[in-house]
Design a protein around this motif. Structure first.
Motif, mmCIF file in Angstrom:
data_model
loop_
_atom_site.group_PDB
_atom_site.id
_atom_site.type_symbol
_atom_site.label_atom_id
_atom_site.label_comp_id
_atom_site.label_asym_id
_atom_site.label_seq_id
_atom_site.Cartn_x
_atom_site.Cartn_y
_atom_site.Cartn_z
ATOM 1 N N PHE A 139 1.667 -15.329 -35.819
ATOM 2 C CA PHE A 139 1.260 -16.730 -35.919
ATOM 3 C C PHE A 139 0.344 -17.072 -34.749
ATOM 4 N N GLU A 140 -0.373 -18.153 -34.893
ATOM 5 C CA GLU A 140 -1.211 -18.691 -33.824
ATOM 6 C C GLU A 140 -0.808 -20.134 -33.546
ATOM 7 N N LEU A 141 -0.860 -20.503 -32.284
ATOM 8 C CA LEU A 141 -0.566 -21.881 -31.909
ATOM 9 C C LEU A 141 -1.773 -22.764 -32.202
ATOM 10 N N SER A 142 -1.500 -23.905 -32.802
ATOM 11 C CA SER A 142 -2.575 -24.859 -33.055
ATOM 12 C C SER A 142 -2.927 -25.604 -31.766
ATOM 13 N N VAL A 143 -4.034 -26.319 -31.807
ATOM 14 C CA VAL A 143 -4.458 -27.086 -30.637
ATOM 15 C C VAL A 143 -3.411 -28.134 -30.279
ATOM 16 N N SER A 144 -2.870 -28.782 -31.279
ATOM 17 C CA SER A 144 -1.845 -29.795 -31.033
ATOM 18 C C SER A 144 -0.598 -29.191 -30.403
ATOM 19 N N GLN A 145 -0.188 -28.030 -30.897
ATOM 20 C CA GLN A 145 1.002 -27.373 -30.342
ATOM 21 C C GLN A 145 0.768 -26.940 -28.901
ATOM 22 N N ARG A 146 -0.419 -26.406 -28.608
ATOM 23 C CA ARG A 146 -0.722 -26.007 -27.221
ATOM 24 C C ARG A 146 -0.699 -27.219 -26.298
ATOM 25 N N ASP A 147 -1.264 -28.313 -26.750
ATOM 26 C CA ASP A 147 -1.318 -29.515 -25.917
ATOM 27 C C ASP A 147 0.083 -30.042 -25.614
ATOM 28 N N GLN A 148 0.959 -30.012 -26.610
ATOM 29 C CA GLN A 148 2.324 -30.499 -26.380
ATOM 30 C C GLN A 148 3.062 -29.626 -25.373
ATOM 31 N N ILE A 149 2.867 -28.323 -25.459
ATOM 32 C CA ILE A 149 3.553 -27.415 -24.528
ATOM 33 C C ILE A 149 3.020 -27.592 -23.112
ATOM 34 N N PHE A 150 1.714 -27.625 -22.956
ATOM 35 C CA PHE A 150 1.125 -27.708 -21.620
ATOM 36 C C PHE A 150 1.368 -29.062 -20.977
ATOM 37 N N SER A 151 1.306 -30.119 -21.751
ATOM 38 C CA SER A 151 1.549 -31.446 -21.181
ATOM 39 C C SER A 151 2.996 -31.605 -20.729
ATOM 40 N N SER A 152 3.937 -31.070 -21.483
ATOM 41 C CA SER A 152 5.346 -31.153 -21.066
ATOM 42 C C SER A 152 5.607 -30.279 -19.849
ATOM 43 N N ARG A 153 4.930 -29.139 -19.775
ATOM 44 C CA ARG A 153 5.096 -28.265 -18.608
ATOM 45 C C ARG A 153 4.546 -28.926 -17.359
ATOM 46 N N LYS A 154 3.458 -29.623 -17.489
ATOM 47 C CA LYS A 154 2.866 -30.305 -16.351
ATOM 48 C C LYS A 154 3.737 -31.450 -15.870
ATOM 49 N N SER A 155 4.324 -32.181 -16.791
ATOM 50 C CA SER A 155 5.159 -33.314 -16.411
ATOM 51 C C SER A 155 6.501 -32.890 -15.856
ATOM 52 N N HIS A 156 6.967 -31.666 -16.182
ATOM 53 C CA HIS A 156 8.263 -31.186 -15.692
ATOM 54 C C HIS A 156 8.125 -30.162 -14.565
ATOM 55 N N ARG A 157 6.974 -30.112 -13.922
ATOM 56 C CA ARG A 157 6.750 -29.290 -12.733
ATOM 57 C C ARG A 157 7.048 -27.810 -12.995
ATOM 58 N N GLY A 158 6.388 -27.246 -13.962
ATOM 59 C CA GLY A 158 6.510 -25.818 -14.225
ATOM 60 C C GLY A 158 7.384 -25.501 -15.415
ATOM 61 N N SER A 159 8.523 -26.173 -15.539
ATOM 62 C CA SER A 159 9.361 -25.970 -16.714
ATOM 63 C C SER A 159 8.809 -26.815 -17.860
ATOM 64 N N THR A 160 9.285 -26.548 -19.037
ATOM 65 C CA THR A 160 8.773 -27.262 -20.195
ATOM 66 C C THR A 160 9.919 -27.785 -21.038
ATOM 67 N N SER A 161 9.781 -29.003 -21.521
ATOM 68 C CA SER A 161 10.777 -29.561 -22.440
ATOM 69 C C SER A 161 10.375 -29.340 -23.888
ATOM 70 N N PRO A 224 -1.813 -18.396 -25.702
ATOM 71 C CA PRO A 224 -2.145 -19.738 -26.180
ATOM 72 C C PRO A 224 -3.239 -19.777 -27.238
ATOM 73 N N ARG A 225 -4.199 -18.813 -27.205
ATOM 74 C CA ARG A 225 -5.374 -18.949 -28.081
ATOM 75 C C ARG A 225 -5.620 -17.743 -28.985
ATOM 76 N N VAL A 226 -4.728 -16.778 -28.988
ATOM 77 C CA VAL A 226 -4.889 -15.627 -29.881
ATOM 78 C C VAL A 226 -3.610 -15.456 -30.692
ATOM 79 N N THR A 227 -3.653 -14.528 -31.629
ATOM 80 C CA THR A 227 -2.511 -14.306 -32.509
ATOM 81 C C THR A 227 -1.331 -13.714 -31.737
ATOM 82 N N ASN A 228 -0.159 -14.260 -31.975
ATOM 83 C CA ASN A 228 1.074 -13.763 -31.363
ATOM 84 C C ASN A 228 1.863 -12.956 -32.393
ATOM 85 N N LYS A 229 2.459 -11.879 -31.922
ATOM 86 C CA LYS A 229 3.225 -10.994 -32.798
ATOM 87 C C LYS A 229 4.669 -10.904 -32.309
ATOM 88 N N ILE A 230 5.599 -11.122 -33.226
ATOM 89 C CA ILE A 230 7.030 -11.009 -32.934
ATOM 90 C C ILE A 230 7.589 -9.840 -33.731
#
Length: 451
Positions: A139-161, A224-230
């Motif tokens: 799967f790949e993360l969408s722009v909206s999903q990346r923004d939500q992760i990075f913004s929460s990480r920034k507001s929680h000082r490294g950790s992410t909610s 964040p911007r390429v395909t992820n494989k699980i």
């Protein structure tokens, strides 16, 4: 309705474990356990929350069970060919091809579904039992999903909610499924090992990790911007599993408590009405109860409750502290009532306004109150008892003082172990030895003075 309940109770005795799991799953009850435990939960449902839909579901399952036995199909039905409980019309339908629905997790609120529940297998072969299996997801993360992760990480000082989590469950299609890892599970994310926290209750091959199994946080290993494989590895022992990937928001216990305080407070009138119903006299026995004693101490923390609550479907009036309950399930998410041990999902919690009023008005040292039929209450005085939590009637100083004041010939023998429990014997051994030494010394002095 009482005739219908009696008939449904008899039908429950003939249901199989699989059918009982179907029934309990659809009504939100815990569906795992021995057959007698499943039957007990189903009977409690009939006694406390009997509805027309529940009776119709029991009849449908009973009818299907009887027809399966009559046509000798019960031995050939595969584990995934399980009927679902009817809705409205009372008809049954096979749901072997339906995807499982994963249980909602209060501490991981789903924002988006990245990969819906997908089978980990294509076709399991009986000869492959115990062999290592492998399933790949991309799967790949969408722009909206990346923004939500990075913004929460920034507001929680490294950790992410906001996290991306991998969840695995059984593919049984019998309602809502809890997280359950397969045997010997191993996860790689972009060819990097992803830690999976699980414990096993047995070393026997094919044993699943013991519950509760948690969602697996794969956020730190994602691109964040390429395909992820699980890649998920597990061993085949005949059971089927499904995996899903979600974007979730991690919620704290304090946030859940605030949500309950704003939307799940039971009114004072309803709380008093429940007390009146409990105290209503039984016309058959002609016994009327004037009051019900309720403890103000939380059965979990053993401390005075701050925000008392209980489940909407529980029959008891005893409550427990909301914060302690949420913190306990944040560490070990079992979600069972600490009073009656029934399955207690978060959305069934209700804060008791009556006990909140009692806790606010009564003194801090009051541990128990009696709820009266007129909606009032009174404190229950606690008697002083002997033991660790009470006062000891005879202390060492009093024993020695009695020897000094009394005539040794008229002194009674004092049994120092009379007021000690079995649990206290070991810790009080040295104290009793010291007392005995003092008593023997006093006895020698009294004998010399008498002679």
């Amino acid at each position: 309705m009482s005739t219908d309940v009696s008939e449904a109770t008899m039908m429950l005795e003939s249901l199989r474990v699989r059918d009982l799991s179907v029934l309990l799953s659809q009504v939100g009850e815990r569906k795992y356990g021995l057959k007698k435990d499943l039957q007990k939960r189903a009977k409690l449902l009939l006694e406390n929350n009997c509805t027309a839909e529940l009776l119709s579901s029991i009849r449908a399952l009973h009818s299907h069970c009887q027809s399966s036995r009559g046509t000798r199909r019960s031995s050939s039905v595969r584990s995934e060919e399980i009927i679902s409980i009817p809705e409205g019309d009372g008809k049954t339908a096979k749901t072997g091809s339906a995807k499982p629905r994963m249980m909602e997790l209060p501490f991981n609120q789903t924002l988006e579904t990245i990969i819906p529940p997908t089978p980990l297998h294509k076709e399991l072969v009986a000869n492959d039992e115990g062999c290592l299996q492998q399933s790949d997801f991309s799967f790949e993360l969408s722009v909206s999903q990346r923004d939500q992760i990075f913004s929460s990480r920034k507001s929680h000082r490294g950790s992410t909610s906001v996290q991306v989590v991998l969840r695995i469950c059984r593919s049984r299609s019998i309602g809502v499924e809890e997280d359950q890892y397969p045997p010997d599970v191993f996860v790689l994310v972009n060819q990097m090992k992803c830690p999976v926290q699980c414990s096993f209750s047995s070393v026997k091959p094919g044993t699943e990790p013991s519950r509760p199994c948690r969602p697996i946080d794969i956020t730190p290993l994602l691109y964040p911007r390429v395909t992820n494989k699980i890649t998920v590895f597990w061993r085949n022992f005949g059971k089927r599993y499904s995996a899903a990937v979600y974007l979730v928001r991690v919620v704290s216990s304090q946030e859940l408590l605030d949500q309950l305080l704003s939307s799940a407070v039971e009114s004072l009138e309803n709380c008093r009405r429940k007390v009146s119903e409990k105290l209503r006299s039984d016309p058959e026995t002609e016994i009327a109860t004037t009051g019900l004693q309720v403890s103000l101490m939380c059965p979990l923390s053993k401390q005075r409750m701050r925000v008392p609550c209980r489940a909407r479907g529980c029959a008891h009036l005893q409550s427990f502290d909301t914060s302690s309950f949420l913190q306990m399930n944040q560490r070990t998410p079992r979600w069972s009532c600490p009073v009656c041990d029934r399955f207690l999902p978060y959305d069934e919690l209700r804060i008791d306004s009556l006990l909140c009023e009692v806790l606010e008005d009564c003194a801090e040292d009051v541990e128990e109150v009696e709820l009266l039929s007129d909606g009032t209450w009174r404190a229950v005085s606690q008697p002083r008892v002997c033991g660790k939590q009470g006062s000891v009637p005879l202390s060492t100083s009093k024993i020695l003082a009695s020897w000094e004041r009394s005539d040794p010939a008229q002194c009674d023998v004092v049994d120092l172990t009379e007021f000690s429990s079995d649990e206290e014997e070991e810790e009080d051994f040295q104290k009793e030895d010291t007392v005995s030494t003092h008593i023997e010394a006093k006895s020698v002095l009294f004998k010399k003075s008498a002679s």
